[in-house]
Design an enzyme around this catalytic site. Structure first.
Site, PDB file in Angstrom:
ATOM      1  N   SER A  29     -46.977 -10.719  27.641  1.00 11.58           N
ATOM      2  CA  SER A  29     -47.697 -10.386  28.861  1.00 11.58           C
ATOM      3  C   SER A  29     -47.704  -8.874  29.085  1.00 11.58           C
ATOM      4  CB  SER A  29     -47.072 -11.137  30.042  1.00 11.58           C
ATOM      5  OG  SER A  29     -47.913 -11.089  31.165  1.00 11.58           O
ATOM      6  N   ASP A  34     -54.410 -20.189  29.161  1.00 14.69           N
ATOM      7  CA  ASP A  34     -54.072 -18.912  29.800  1.00 14.69           C
ATOM      8  C   ASP A  34     -55.343 -18.195  30.248  1.00 14.69           C
ATOM      9  OD1 ASP A  34     -52.924 -16.547  30.609  1.00 14.69           O
ATOM     10  OD2 ASP A  34     -52.111 -16.014  28.640  1.00 14.69           O
ATOM     11  N   HIS A  71     -49.816 -19.555  30.091  1.00 15.64           N
ATOM     12  CA  HIS A  71     -49.229 -18.235  29.915  1.00 15.64           C
ATOM     13  C   HIS A  71     -47.706 -18.302  29.742  1.00 15.64           C
ATOM     14  CE1 HIS A  71     -49.526 -13.893  30.153  1.00 15.64           C
ATOM     15  NE2 HIS A  71     -48.609 -13.846  31.103  1.00 15.64           N
TER      16      HIS A  71
END
Length: 314
Positions: free
Chosen positions: A158, A258, A290
């Site tokens: 991320s 995601d 995610h």
């Protein structure tokens, strides 16, 4: 709950109260360093930069050989979590054991107390700290005796994947010359946090999540460019060329459900067509959202993902 004193909410991460108090809802737990009995990996916490208080957690497997080094940057939208979060601690233990590497998980400072680009500055300082330990004159010998500085990897998920990308670009600005013998061989980007003002792909059909992600960046990075700031959108004209990544291979990992998936697709596609001379690999986990592997590390798909990362390092 009385919300009258709340200035801003950034669900599901934090609240900002009118008196300036930051209330973090997630990513606040801390796991102690030490022996991880399931993996037999040992970790310890270290102070990297005394001037700023930047710290890290160092992991090593049970090995007597010189091993590759993974410099890891955790996720959390630049505003929550830490290198000491139990979720990241568990994930790093699993990766270190599976890949048989030494890992340094960087605890960069968080927004909004430390707005961007602070996290990038801290991460670069961590790379310089590692490089200083490759120098034979450094008093701390442990890294030098246990790490092969010619086999260094940058990795993150991320926001941490975003950081890894920009660290590799910054290394290129130094003409790709190794710093004290430190040579980055590859970059692993798990569910990378890139974004942009104009929606693409599934972002078009999911406006609510698009608005949510829009707010995250506006909160952590005070910029007149908003979500087309080059730090969050590496595809705008003023962003550094992907051709400049200072490594020979990259692994981009996305998750099917995601909202950031489309940007991972686009990153891989543009990297392949950029003129960059390395090898770009791509891996997608179907049916997951995610950073699922951080939240559910014991599931089969998380185990498979960690094994895929380990193969890339080997």
């Amino acid at each position: 709950m009385d919300h009258s004193d709340i200035y801003m909410e950034l669900p599901p991460y934090l609240r900002v109260h009118k008196d300036g108090t930051i209330e973090r809802i997630a990513g606040t737990q801390v796991s102690a360093a030490g022996l991880h009995p399931h993996t037999n990996v040992v970790s310890k916490d270290i102070l990297l930069i005394p001037e700023t208080g930047v710290t890290a957690r160092l992991y090593r497997p049970n090995s007597t050989n010189k091993l590759p080094l993974v410099i890891y940057f955790h996720g959390g939208a630049f505003c929550i979590s830490s290198a000491f979060d139990p979720l990241y601690h568990n994930s790093l233990n699993n990766l270190v054991a599976e890949a048989n590497v030494v890992a340094l998980s960087v605890n960069y400072r968080l927004a909004p107390e430390h707005p961007l680009p602070t996290a990038y500055h801290d991460s670069w300082a961590a790379i310089q700290w590692v490089a200083s330990h490759a120098d034979g004159d450094h008093e701390e010998k442990w890294l030098r005796d246990n790490v092969d500085f010619g086999r260094v990897f940058l990795a993150g998920d991320s926001a941490g994947a975003n950081i890894a990308h920009y660290m590799a670009l910054r290394l290129h600005l130094l003409n790709s010359a190794p710093i004290n013998g430190l040579k980055v061989q590859g970059v692993i980007m798990v569910n990378p946090y890139f974004w942009g003002k104009e929606p693409i792909g599934i972002e078009v059909t999911d406006p609510e999540r698009k608005k949510m992600v829009d707010r995250w960046w506006d909160f952590v990075c005070p910029s007149d460019k908003g979500n087309d700031d080059p730090l969050i959108n590496p595809f705008v004209e003023e962003a550094p060329s992907l051709e400049g990544l200072a490594c020979r291979k990259v692994l981009v990992i996305v998750a099917e459900k995601d909202i950031l998936r489309e940007r991972g697709y686009l990153y891989h596609k543009k990297l392949v067509n950029s003129g960059w001379k390395g090898t770009a690999e791509f891996y997608e986990t179907l049916g997951e959202d995610h950073i699922f592997h951080i939240f559910n590390p014991s599931c089969d798909k998380a185990t498979t993902l960690i094994k895929r990362m380990a193969r890339f390092i080997d």
